[in-house]
Design a protein around this motif. Structure first.
Motif: not given
Length: 188
Positions: A104-107, A111-114, A117-121
């Protein structure tokens, strides 16, 4: 006297010397705007294509692994960012996330970023994921590429009066891992 002026007026109306110069002077601004629009469009389409290449390359390279470390992901993003050349890369931003799914969902798992800002868990993905690909226990690689394009060509200067200044490009890619159902991130 009246007939002399009338004869000269008739002769003047029949004279075609300089007509081409006048027509050229009237059409030149329009032709310059067309050329400027073509130059601007060419640059914008080139940037769009390069962003597609960046996102697809990153998603593909990460999806080929079952485990990566932070320096590998950062290296993949940094080297893929060079694809934007000859356009400046200082405004390019990339966010790579591996998303865990259930029916039903995705979380976000990690995450890493260039230059972003990387996404939080456990955050929601940055873009849409089709519900028909959600499968329990399977992760997806998502890549969001953003770039505010400002043309440096003479065409942009000519078109700036018409509201053409900066185009904001956003691309979002989703790819399933190839070698396993998940991709583990290790910190080094």
């Amino acid at each position: 006297m009246k007939t002399k002026w009338l004869v000269q007026f008739v002769r003047l109306t029949r004279d075609r010397k300089g007509v081409a110069a006048i027509e050229f002077a009237l059409l030149l601004p329009l032709l310059l705007l067309i050329v400027a629009g073509l130059a601007y469009s060419y640059e914008a389409l080139t940037v769009s294509r390069k962003l597609d290449q960046i996102g697809a390359t990153i998603a593909d390279l990460i999806a080929q692994r079952n485990a990566v470390n932070t320096s590998q992901v950062d290296g993949i993003m940094t080297s893929s960012a060079s694809i934007i050349s000859p356009f400046p890369a200082q405004n390019l931003s990339i966010v790579v996330s591996v998303v865990s799914m259930n029916a039903t969902s995705a979380q976000v798992a990690w995450s890493r970023a260039y230059q972003d800002t990387a996404q939080a868990a456990n955050a929601q993905p940055l873009g849409p994921i089709a519900t028909n690909i959600l499968e329990d226990g399977v992760q997806l690689v998502t890549v969001k590429v953003s770039y505010p394009f400002t043309s440096t060509s003479i065409g942009a200067l000519m078109l700036s009066g018409f509201g053409f200044s900066t185009l904001n490009f956003d691309r979002f890619y989703v790819e399933r891992p190839r070698t396993s159902d998940s991709i583990e991130l290790t910190v080094n």
